[in-house]
Write an enzyme that holds these catalytic residues in place. Structure first.
Site, short mmCIF file in Angstrom:
data_model
loop_
_atom_site.label_atom_id
_atom_site.label_comp_id
_atom_site.label_asym_id
_atom_site.label_seq_id
_atom_site.Cartn_x
_atom_site.Cartn_y
_atom_site.Cartn_z
N CYS A 136 53.88 89.75 41.95
CA CYS A 136 52.48 89.43 42.22
C CYS A 136 52.04 89.83 43.63
O CYS A 136 50.84 89.90 43.92
CB CYS A 136 52.22 87.94 42.01
N HIS A 174 45.78 85.93 45.59
CA HIS A 174 46.33 86.19 44.27
C HIS A 174 45.95 85.06 43.31
O HIS A 174 46.10 83.88 43.63
CB HIS A 174 47.85 86.32 44.35
N ASN A 231 46.43 85.23 35.24
CA ASN A 231 47.25 85.82 36.29
C ASN A 231 47.66 87.22 35.85
O ASN A 231 48.47 87.39 34.94
CB ASN A 231 48.50 84.95 36.51
#
Length: 358
Positions: A112, A259, A289
């Site tokens: 990520c 994020h 996500n």
């Protein structure tokens, strides 16, 4: 003065297929309301059968290049945690399908945090004189690595791609990427991992193992509470350091783009930093996500919604598996935006995502 990397274009792509919380819970059980309250996700975009990361990257990258007038690039860099194959890298195929020619092309893997790591790598290419124009893409078909029957992980992740065009410029112009803060802690690598598929599992199978790999090992395993704590601490720390290195204070930040892992993480980080909620870019409810695509997708939505405008001071931050983390700053530049609506961005008129084929 040596060239620095300057953001000159932005684009995105979301696969048209969507799965709502209600649809997900019909398959795995649980409560749609619980998912939204605990994670912040209402729906996610997912690839269709046969669709892979390269396809999403080509869509997003193509939009950026067309918006920039079709000008060529010297390098194509792809950040992804879900490459089409273990070998070779996916970026060369992306470059080929986009008609970029025999340019420098490679993948970056930092989960990520991949978009922050990749930005730093691209900035290094520009500063070293290896490239003057770089197409950098974060793309994921990560739902293919998530157990479709595991409610805990299936609720969290989605697929998509976001891309930026970078060019050489000077540090004092809008769009110039500021100082980077990057870090990792490999001692905690098992907090989020896909155990099977790599050399460790293959080596065991080749040394007298019966060859059987538990089905669960092919899918993501996640230690949620421990990741939550690490994400909040690392994102806040790296953000403060990046601001210090840029000579900014927290009050200087107009838009915080973190994020989109979990809405509660974003809330906790912004609270630690003292950044008001109205300055935090949030789109996890609509896209979930999306790992390396998360930050550029959030940038696209913030631009289309009018929350991110030229001249705004922007703080970017991410945390991911590894664990890895990173942060940087920039002043948002004037870039083409007409192509963003309908490319996976939020429609001004409806407030919903539109993902259309072109």
């Amino acid at each position: 003065m040596s060239d620095v990397a300057v953001v000159a274009g932005l684009g995105s792509w979301l696969p048209p297929r969507t799965v709502s919380n209600e649809q997900l819970c019909a398959r795995v059980g649980g409560s749609a309301q619980w998912i939204e309250q605990r994670v912040g996700v209402r729906r996610r975009h997912v690839v269709s059968p046969g669709e892979a990361t390269c396809d999403l990257a080509v869509r997003a990258g193509g939009r950026v290049l067309r918006a920039a007038g079709g000008a060529g690039v010297d390098a194509v860099v792809l950040a992804t945690t879900s490459p089409d194959r273990l070998c070779p890298a996916t970026a060369p195929e992306v470059a080929s399908r986009l008609g970029c020619g025999p340019v420098l092309a490679f993948d970056v893997s930092a989960a990520c945090s991949g978009f922050l790591y990749g930005l730093a790598v691209c900035a290094g290419l520009v500063s070293a004189g290896l490239a003057t124009r770089v197409l950098f893409i974060g793309a994921e078909a990560f739902t293919t690595l998530v157990n479709p029957l595991d409610r805990t992980t299936a609720a969290v992740f989605g697929d998509g791609a976001g891309a930026v065009l970078l060019r050489g410029g000077t540090l004092d112009e809008p769009g110039a990427l500021g100082p980077f803060v990057l870090g990792s802690d490999g001692a905690r690598s098992d907090l989020l991992a896909v155990p099977a598929g790599g050399s460790r599992q293959r080596s065991r199978c080749g040394l007298g193992h019966d060859g059987h790999v538990p089905d669960a090992d092919w899918y993501l395993a996640m230690a949620g509470p421990a990741l939550f704590r690490q994400a909040v601490v690392r994102m806040a720390e790296s953000s403060r350091t990046a601001l210090d290195r840029a000579g900014w204070s927290l009050s200087d930040v107009d838009v915080f783009v973190g994020h989109q892992a979990n809405l509660r993480i974003l809330d906790a980080v912004s609270e630690r930093l003292g950044i008001p909620h109205e300055r935090v870019a949030v789109n996890i409810g609509r896209v979930a996500n999306t790992l390396t695509a998360s930050v550029p997708l959030a940038l696209v939505d913030a631009v289309v919604e009018g929350r991110l405008r030229p001249g705004h001071r922007v703080l970017l931050c991410a945390f991911g598996a590894g664990p890895t983390w990173g942060a940087t700053t920039l002043v948002w530049p004037e870039i083409p935006t007409a192509h963003l609506i309908g490319s996976g961005a939020v429609s001004r008129s409806t407030g919903t995502h539109a993902a259309v084929h072109d």
